[in-house]
Design an enzyme around this catalytic site. Structure first.
Site, PDB file in Angstrom:
ATOM      1  N   ASN A   8      46.008  49.472  36.525  1.00 57.85           N
ATOM      2  CA  ASN A   8      45.006  49.588  37.611  1.00 57.85           C
ATOM      3  C   ASN A   8      44.667  49.038  38.895  1.00 57.85           C
ATOM      4  O   ASN A   8      43.848  48.754  38.166  1.00 57.85           O
ATOM      5  CB  ASN A   8      44.151  50.768  36.571  1.00 57.85           C
ATOM      6  CG  ASN A   8      43.025  51.580  37.149  1.00 57.85           C
ATOM      7  OD1 ASN A   8      43.531  51.487  39.215  1.00 57.85           O
ATOM      8  ND2 ASN A   8      42.259  52.366  36.362  1.00 57.85           N
ATOM      9  N   TRP A   9      44.661  48.822  40.274  1.00 57.65           N
ATOM     10  CA  TRP A   9      44.484  47.776  40.619  1.00 57.65           C
ATOM     11  C   TRP A   9      42.358  48.812  41.148  1.00 57.65           C
ATOM     12  O   TRP A   9      42.618  47.550  42.201  1.00 57.65           O
ATOM     13  CB  TRP A   9      45.780  47.419  41.789  1.00 57.65           C
ATOM     14  CG  TRP A   9      46.491  46.317  41.520  1.00 57.65           C
ATOM     15  CD1 TRP A   9      46.488  46.715  39.706  1.00 57.65           C
ATOM     16  CD2 TRP A   9      47.642  46.506  42.125  1.00 57.65           C
ATOM     17  NE1 TRP A   9      47.747  45.734  39.695  1.00 57.65           N
ATOM     18  CE2 TRP A   9      48.706  45.501  41.874  1.00 57.65           C
ATOM     19  CE3 TRP A   9      47.771  46.939  42.979  1.00 57.65           C
ATOM     20  CZ2 TRP A   9      50.056  45.096  41.915  1.00 57.65           C
ATOM     21  CZ3 TRP A   9      48.724  45.576  43.931  1.00 57.65           C
ATOM     22  CH2 TRP A   9      49.914  45.516  43.376  1.00 57.65           C
ATOM     23  N   LYS A  10      42.746  49.530  41.038  1.00 58.91           N
ATOM     24  CA  LYS A  10      41.572  50.297  41.589  1.00 58.91           C
ATOM     25  C   LYS A  10      40.875  50.254  43.273  1.00 58.91           C
ATOM     26  O   LYS A  10      42.743  50.450  43.524  1.00 58.91           O
ATOM     27  CB  LYS A  10      40.239  50.379  40.904  1.00 58.91           C
ATOM     28  CG  LYS A  10      40.575  49.957  39.148  1.00 58.91           C
ATOM     29  CD  LYS A  10      39.077  49.694  38.676  1.00 58.91           C
ATOM     30  CE  LYS A  10      39.238  49.432  36.565  1.00 58.91           C
ATOM     31  NZ  LYS A  10      38.126  49.065  35.962  1.00 58.91           N
ATOM     32  N   HIS A  95      40.538  59.021  34.915  1.00 60.16           N
ATOM     33  CA  HIS A  95      39.519  58.057  35.041  1.00 60.16           C
ATOM     34  C   HIS A  95      38.069  58.039  34.872  1.00 60.16           C
ATOM     35  O   HIS A  95      37.115  58.542  36.284  1.00 60.16           O
ATOM     36  CB  HIS A  95      39.597  57.443  35.932  1.00 60.16           C
ATOM     37  CG  HIS A  95      40.047  55.728  35.596  1.00 60.16           C
ATOM     38  ND1 HIS A  95      38.265  55.274  35.566  1.00 60.16           N
ATOM     39  CD2 HIS A  95      40.292  54.590  35.236  1.00 60.16           C
ATOM     40  CE1 HIS A  95      38.201  53.765  35.378  1.00 60.16           C
ATOM     41  NE2 HIS A  95      39.279  53.570  35.199  1.00 60.16           N
ATOM     42  N   GLU A  97      36.189  56.203  36.724  1.00 57.59           N
ATOM     43  CA  GLU A  97      34.792  55.816  37.503  1.00 57.59           C
ATOM     44  C   GLU A  97      35.177  57.552  38.859  1.00 57.59           C
ATOM     45  O   GLU A  97      34.198  57.687  39.478  1.00 57.59           O
ATOM     46  CB  GLU A  97      35.668  54.665  38.475  1.00 57.59           C
ATOM     47  CG  GLU A  97      35.185  54.108  37.699  1.00 57.59           C
ATOM     48  CD  GLU A  97      36.317  52.384  38.047  1.00 57.59           C
ATOM     49  OE1 GLU A  97      37.092  52.462  38.610  1.00 57.59           O
ATOM     50  OE2 GLU A  97      35.926  51.684  37.067  1.00 57.59           O
ATOM     51  N   GLU A 167      39.254  55.223  26.757  1.00 55.60           N
ATOM     52  CA  GLU A 167      38.755  54.347  27.608  1.00 55.60           C
ATOM     53  C   GLU A 167      36.943  54.475  27.116  1.00 55.60           C
ATOM     54  O   GLU A 167      36.828  54.947  27.655  1.00 55.60           O
ATOM     55  CB  GLU A 167      38.878  53.915  29.424  1.00 55.60           C
ATOM     56  CG  GLU A 167      40.573  54.105  29.680  1.00 55.60           C
ATOM     57  CD  GLU A 167      40.544  53.444  30.630  1.00 55.60           C
ATOM     58  OE1 GLU A 167      40.222  52.190  31.300  1.00 55.60           O
ATOM     59  OE2 GLU A 167      39.981  54.022  31.571  1.00 55.60           O
ATOM     60  N   GLY A 173      35.082  46.742  31.893  1.00 51.70           N
ATOM     61  CA  GLY A 173      34.643  46.131  33.490  1.00 51.70           C
ATOM     62  C   GLY A 173      33.622  45.436  33.178  1.00 51.70           C
ATOM     63  O   GLY A 173      33.059  44.596  33.362  1.00 51.70           O
ATOM     64  N   SER A 213      38.135  46.038  29.580  1.00 48.47           N
ATOM     65  CA  SER A 213      38.100  44.462  29.644  1.00 48.47           C
ATOM     66  C   SER A 213      39.802  43.629  28.170  1.00 48.47           C
ATOM     67  O   SER A 213      38.923  43.299  27.792  1.00 48.47           O
ATOM     68  CB  SER A 213      36.657  44.282  28.534  1.00 48.47           C
ATOM     69  OG  SER A 213      35.951  44.520  28.789  1.00 48.47           O
ATOM     70  N   GLY A 234      42.596  46.959  33.984  1.00 48.07           N
ATOM     71  CA  GLY A 234      42.129  47.189  35.146  1.00 48.07           C
ATOM     72  C   GLY A 234      41.833  45.641  35.902  1.00 48.07           C
ATOM     73  O   GLY A 234      42.538  45.161  36.225  1.00 48.07           O
ATOM     74  N   GLY A 235      40.561  45.021  35.851  1.00 41.83           N
ATOM     75  CA  GLY A 235      40.309  43.746  36.440  1.00 41.83           C
ATOM     76  C   GLY A 235      41.464  42.953  36.381  1.00 41.83           C
ATOM     77  O   GLY A 235      41.650  41.875  36.637  1.00 41.83           O
TER      78      GLY A 235
HETATM   79  P1  PGA Z   1      39.151  46.849  33.002  1.00 38.28           P
HETATM   80  O1  PGA Z   1      39.784  47.712  33.373  1.00 38.28           O
HETATM   81  O2  PGA Z   1      40.309  46.099  32.724  1.00 38.28           O
HETATM   82  O3  PGA Z   1      38.463  46.317  34.025  1.00 38.28           O
HETATM   83  O4  PGA Z   1      38.370  46.478  31.856  1.00 38.28           O
HETATM   84  C1  PGA Z   1      40.167  48.739  33.080  1.00 38.28           C
HETATM   85  C2  PGA Z   1      39.705  50.265  33.627  1.00 38.28           C
HETATM   86  O5  PGA Z   1      39.075  51.024  33.936  1.00 38.28           O
HETATM   87  O6  PGA Z   1      41.271  51.270  33.080  1.00 38.28           O
END
Ligand code: PGA
Length: 252
Positions: A8-10, A95, A97, A167, A173, A213, A234-235
């Protein structure tokens, strides 16, 4: 069931050129890896170039969101058919966010899930508790509510396309991950709810991922030790070497 690793590159990277380069490096790094389904979910502006770059690699394309209407006067939105047209197989829905920064409700998540499956997109439904909910011992209640309301009136073919990502929001993050015990508890709860809503056979067929994470150093533990069916990254997915390490951890 193949494990599923979703990048997930956001809202990253900033340019189409960097997205293409990142895709190319990931593609080269994962050459020869079979039996793991890998999905890249770039921002909308890079979907097309990433699709082109992935041609022949076996890595699939996903989007990070969609709207439930097919087309029309919905400024700023994108439809399932448009995502199919650009070459997406998967779409992330609900998600945290989007839920917490943009006010996406469980009702909206439910509409999006139905729309995605109707168009033949495979939805990855995200659920998970905030730190406050966890401290108040409400994690299980939140997981249950998000799952039941998200899956309202969903059955049949739609279920066969579905994956669920647990999650915990405080782990996203933050560099903090949930304990194996907590993840296992969430996984069992999700399976129990799915069994109650549908059947144990259906519950077994739905992949349950962990996100929050995830890195090359903990990917093995979450999948091979804890037994999750995959990961939502994500990150770490923005660093090609790290992402390739995460996928390779599952081949050990
Ligand atoms: P993260 O994000 O790996 O940066 O914690 C995961 C996500 O939001 O799907």
């Amino acid at each position: 069931m193949k494990p599923l690793i979703v990048a997930n590159w956001k809202m990253n990277p900033l340019t189409i050129e960097v997205a293409q380069r990142l895709t190319k490096t990931v593609k080269i790094g994962l050459r020869g890896i079979k039996d793991i389904e890998v999905i890249l979910c770039p921002p909308f502006t890079s979907l097309s170039i990433v699709k082109k770059e992935l041609k022949g690699s076996g890595i699939k394309l996903g989007a990070q969101n969609l709207f439930w209407k097919e087309l029309g006067a919905y400024t700023g939105e994108i439809s399932a058919r448009m995502l199919k047209d650009v070459g997406c197989d998967y779409v992330i829905i609900g998600h945290s966010e989007r839920r917490h920064l943009l006010g996406e409700t469980n009702g909206m998540v439910n509409l999006k899930l139905k729309t995605a499956s109707k168009a033949g997109l495979k939805p990855i439904l995200c659920i998970g508790e905030t730190i406050e909910e966890r401290q108040e011992d409400k994690a299980q209640e939140v997981i249950t509510y998000e799952l039941i309301s998200g899956l309202k009136d969903i059955s049949g073919l739609a279920l066969s396309l579905l994956s669920i990502a647990y999650e915990p929001i405080w782990a996203i993050g933050s560099g903090r991950t949930a304990d194996p015990d907590e993840i296992m508890t969430a996984q069992l709860l999700i399976k129990k709810i799915l069994t109650g809503l549908y059947s144990s056979i259906t519950a077994q067929k739905i992949r349950i991922l962990y996100g929050g994470s995830v890195m090359g150093t903990n990917a093995y533990e979450f999948t091979k030790v804890v037994g999750m069916d995959g990961l939502l990254v994500g990150g770490a997915s923005l660093n090609a070497t790290e992402f390739v390490n995460i996928v390779k951890a599952l081949t050990k």
